[in-house]
Design an enzyme around this catalytic site. Structure first.
Site, mmCIF file in Angstrom:
data_model
loop_
_atom_site.group_PDB
_atom_site.id
_atom_site.type_symbol
_atom_site.label_atom_id
_atom_site.label_comp_id
_atom_site.label_asym_id
_atom_site.label_seq_id
_atom_site.Cartn_x
_atom_site.Cartn_y
_atom_site.Cartn_z
ATOM 1 N N GLY A 13 -13.062 49.166 36.418
ATOM 2 C CA GLY A 13 -13.718 48.786 35.162
ATOM 3 C C GLY A 13 -14.263 47.371 35.116
ATOM 4 N N SER A 19 -15.876 41.153 31.749
ATOM 5 C CA SER A 19 -15.126 42.400 31.549
ATOM 6 C C SER A 19 -13.653 42.131 31.275
ATOM 7 C CB SER A 19 -15.197 43.276 32.809
ATOM 8 O OG SER A 19 -16.505 43.686 33.075
ATOM 9 N N ILE A 20 -13.065 42.959 30.414
ATOM 10 C CA ILE A 20 -11.617 42.864 30.175
ATOM 11 C C ILE A 20 -10.864 43.085 31.491
ATOM 12 C CG2 ILE A 20 -9.692 44.049 29.061
ATOM 13 C CD1 ILE A 20 -11.510 44.418 26.598
ATOM 14 N N VAL A 92 -12.274 51.724 31.392
ATOM 15 C CA VAL A 92 -13.552 52.437 31.459
ATOM 16 C C VAL A 92 -13.807 53.173 30.152
ATOM 17 C CG1 VAL A 92 -14.733 54.363 32.593
ATOM 18 C CG2 VAL A 92 -13.337 52.798 33.952
ATOM 19 N N TYR A 155 -18.211 52.724 15.360
ATOM 20 C CA TYR A 155 -17.389 53.072 16.523
ATOM 21 C C TYR A 155 -17.405 54.593 16.749
ATOM 22 C CZ TYR A 155 -14.007 51.846 20.120
ATOM 23 O OH TYR A 155 -13.382 51.649 21.322
ATOM 24 N N LYS A 162 -10.787 57.329 21.729
ATOM 25 C CA LYS A 162 -9.623 56.448 21.899
ATOM 26 C C LYS A 162 -8.353 57.101 21.338
ATOM 27 C CE LYS A 162 -11.563 52.870 23.931
ATOM 28 N NZ LYS A 162 -11.461 52.786 25.403
ATOM 29 N N ILE A 191 -14.122 41.960 21.729
ATOM 30 C CA ILE A 191 -14.539 40.904 22.669
ATOM 31 C C ILE A 191 -15.973 41.228 23.096
ATOM 32 C CG2 ILE A 191 -14.116 39.847 24.925
ATOM 33 C CD1 ILE A 191 -11.211 40.728 24.736
ATOM 34 N N THR A 193 -18.517 42.012 25.377
ATOM 35 C CA THR A 193 -18.673 42.442 26.777
ATOM 36 C C THR A 193 -19.898 43.342 26.857
ATOM 37 O OG1 THR A 193 -17.358 44.428 26.405
ATOM 38 C CG2 THR A 193 -16.147 42.491 27.172
ATOM 39 N N ALA A 195 -19.965 46.585 27.509
ATOM 40 C CA ALA A 195 -19.710 47.831 26.772
ATOM 41 C C ALA A 195 -19.834 47.594 25.261
ATOM 42 C CB ALA A 195 -18.327 48.379 27.109
HETATM 43 P P1 NAD Z 1 -17.281 46.350 30.300
HETATM 44 O O1 NAD Z 1 -18.668 46.843 30.084
HETATM 45 O O2 NAD Z 1 -17.127 45.047 30.973
HETATM 46 O O3 NAD Z 1 -16.407 47.442 31.055
HETATM 47 C C1 NAD Z 1 -16.627 48.826 30.922
HETATM 48 C C2 NAD Z 1 -16.544 49.386 32.311
HETATM 49 O O4 NAD Z 1 -16.651 50.803 32.281
HETATM 50 C C3 NAD Z 1 -17.672 48.867 33.218
HETATM 51 O O5 NAD Z 1 -17.131 48.243 34.354
HETATM 52 C C4 NAD Z 1 -18.406 50.134 33.615
HETATM 53 O O6 NAD Z 1 -18.913 50.074 34.928
HETATM 54 C C5 NAD Z 1 -17.288 51.167 33.485
HETATM 55 N N1 NAD Z 1 -17.796 52.532 33.430
HETATM 56 C C6 NAD Z 1 -18.529 53.133 32.454
HETATM 57 N N2 NAD Z 1 -18.860 54.394 32.838
HETATM 58 C C7 NAD Z 1 -18.306 54.575 34.071
HETATM 59 C C8 NAD Z 1 -18.310 55.640 35.020
HETATM 60 N N3 NAD Z 1 -18.954 56.798 34.784
HETATM 61 N N4 NAD Z 1 -17.635 55.475 36.191
HETATM 62 C C9 NAD Z 1 -16.993 54.312 36.468
HETATM 63 N N5 NAD Z 1 -16.973 53.265 35.617
HETATM 64 C C10 NAD Z 1 -17.625 53.398 34.449
HETATM 65 O O7 NAD Z 1 -16.624 46.319 28.825
HETATM 66 P P2 NAD Z 1 -15.118 46.090 28.339
HETATM 67 O O8 NAD Z 1 -15.244 45.730 26.917
HETATM 68 O O9 NAD Z 1 -14.407 45.209 29.277
HETATM 69 O O10 NAD Z 1 -14.521 47.566 28.380
HETATM 70 C C11 NAD Z 1 -13.356 47.914 29.092
HETATM 71 C C12 NAD Z 1 -12.451 48.785 28.253
HETATM 72 O O11 NAD Z 1 -11.946 48.015 27.179
HETATM 73 C C13 NAD Z 1 -13.107 50.009 27.629
HETATM 74 O O12 NAD Z 1 -12.210 51.094 27.675
HETATM 75 C C14 NAD Z 1 -13.316 49.564 26.196
HETATM 76 O O13 NAD Z 1 -13.393 50.647 25.306
HETATM 77 C C15 NAD Z 1 -12.057 48.777 25.999
HETATM 78 N N6 NAD Z 1 -12.041 47.880 24.845
HETATM 79 C C16 NAD Z 1 -13.027 46.976 24.667
HETATM 80 C C17 NAD Z 1 -12.994 46.143 23.562
HETATM 81 C C18 NAD Z 1 -14.088 45.136 23.325
HETATM 82 O O14 NAD Z 1 -14.245 44.684 22.188
HETATM 83 N N7 NAD Z 1 -14.841 44.738 24.345
HETATM 84 C C19 NAD Z 1 -11.936 46.229 22.635
HETATM 85 C C20 NAD Z 1 -10.922 47.159 22.857
HETATM 86 C C21 NAD Z 1 -10.990 47.986 23.964
#
Ligand code: NAD
Length: 260
Positions: A13, A19-20, A92, A155, A162, A191, A193, A195
């Site tokens: 991810g 990225s987180i 992801v 969302y 989720k 955060i 990012t 996504a």
């Molecule tokens: P990000 O865009 O940096 O990471 C998302 C990742 O998902 C990317 O690396 C992307 O390549 C990967 N991905 C998407 N489709 C894919 C596929 N088919 N195969 C392989 N990889 C795939 O964004 P992020 O915010 O770091 O998201 C990471 C996780 O954190 C997600 O599950 C997101 O829902 C969750 N999250 C994000 C937040 C926020 O506010 N950013 C808050 C809570 C939870």
């Protein structure tokens, strides 16, 4: 001795250094772990390579979670290059952009299925494929968000995904418990990012959380990284099936702070 010394883990991810998953990988490396990364496609590969160089990661492998053949190749590559792993991060999620704006009631079946496949089933399949190369006592972490249990504007289908992801964590925790393998979800505050940029009015969500959380600030990927590392380490050996909030306390609020 550092907390993660001697541990090897796969972090899925990382798209870039915002990225987180990057925050979690960085914290694990800092505490002595060996980290393996994946990249979703050739477009993201150079960015993941940059992160890998910065962190001193030896191997990055391709992985689109919707492609079973890539999951199988990933397991074979890890087994060949490392043997077994001690932790796995699933960070992801994806839903078509049109499903993350407007009303939830308009969600199309195809968008629903895509969100569930990429954001939920991918965790189950990753665990299925990698469990044979996990050491007993390994730890798995996925990323979730408050939109699973509360309404968050735009969302939409991702909130439903989720909720399914968090339920999957509880069921997987029981199955994996036989081998003392743990699995938890970390519920991060918003955060900025890659996504998150797909979610309508995300900057408003950031502002609202900053104003209304007990700590009156948004969380950073370093804060999420440190808590994620704890859940992946033996420090959390008694914790499984949980949803752990790292959100400046926002989830506890019943109404906005009352200023007389
Ligand atoms: P990000 O865009 O940096 O990471 C998302 C990742 O998902 C990317 O690396 C992307 O390549 C990967 N991905 C998407 N489709 C894919 C596929 N088919 N195969 C392989 N990889 C795939 O964004 P992020 O915010 O770091 O998201 C990471 C996780 O954190 C997600 O599950 C997101 O829902 C969750 N999250 C994000 C937040 C926020 O506010 N950013 C808050 C809570 C939870």
């Amino acid at each position: 001795m550092s907390v993660m010394e001697g541990k090897i883990g796969l972090v899925v991810g990382v798209a870039n250094n915002r990225s987180i998953a990057y925050g979690i990988a960085k914290a694990c490396k800092r505490e002595g772990a060996e980290v393996i990364l994946t990249y979703q496609n050739d477009k993201l590969k150079p960015r993941v390579e940059k992160v890998a160089n910065e962190l001193g990661v030896k191997h990055i492998y391709p992985l689109d979670v919707s492609k079973e053949e890539e999951l199988i190749a990933l397991r074979e590559n890890i087994e060949k290059d490392y043997g077994k792993i001690d932790f796995l991060v699933h960070s992801v999620a994806f839903a078509p952009r049109e499903a993350l704006d407007g009303k939830f009631i308009d969600t199309k079946k195809e968008a629903f299925n895509t969100a569930m496949e990429i954001s939920v089933y991918s965790l189950i399949e990753l665990v299925q494929k990698l469990e044979p190369i996990m050491n007993d006592g390994a730890s798995i972490l996925t990323l979730t968000y408050l939109g699973s249990t509360r309404y968050i504007p735009h969302y939409n289908v991702m909130g439903v995904a989720k909720a399914a992801l968090e339920a999957s964590v509880r069921y997987l925790a029981v199955d994996l418990g036989e081998r003392k393998i743990r699995i938890n979800a970390l519920s991060a505050g918003p955060i900025k990012t890659l996504a998150a940029s797909g979610i309508g009015d995300f900057s408003e969500i950031l502002k609202y959380n900053e104003k209304n959380s007990p700590l009156m600030k948004n969380v950073t990927i370093d804060e999420v990284g440190n808590s994620g590392m704890y859940l992946l380490s033996d420090l959390s050996s008694g914790v499984t099936g949980e949803v752990h909030f790292v959100d400046s306390g926002y989830n506890i609020m019943g109404m906005p702070r009352y200023d007389k």
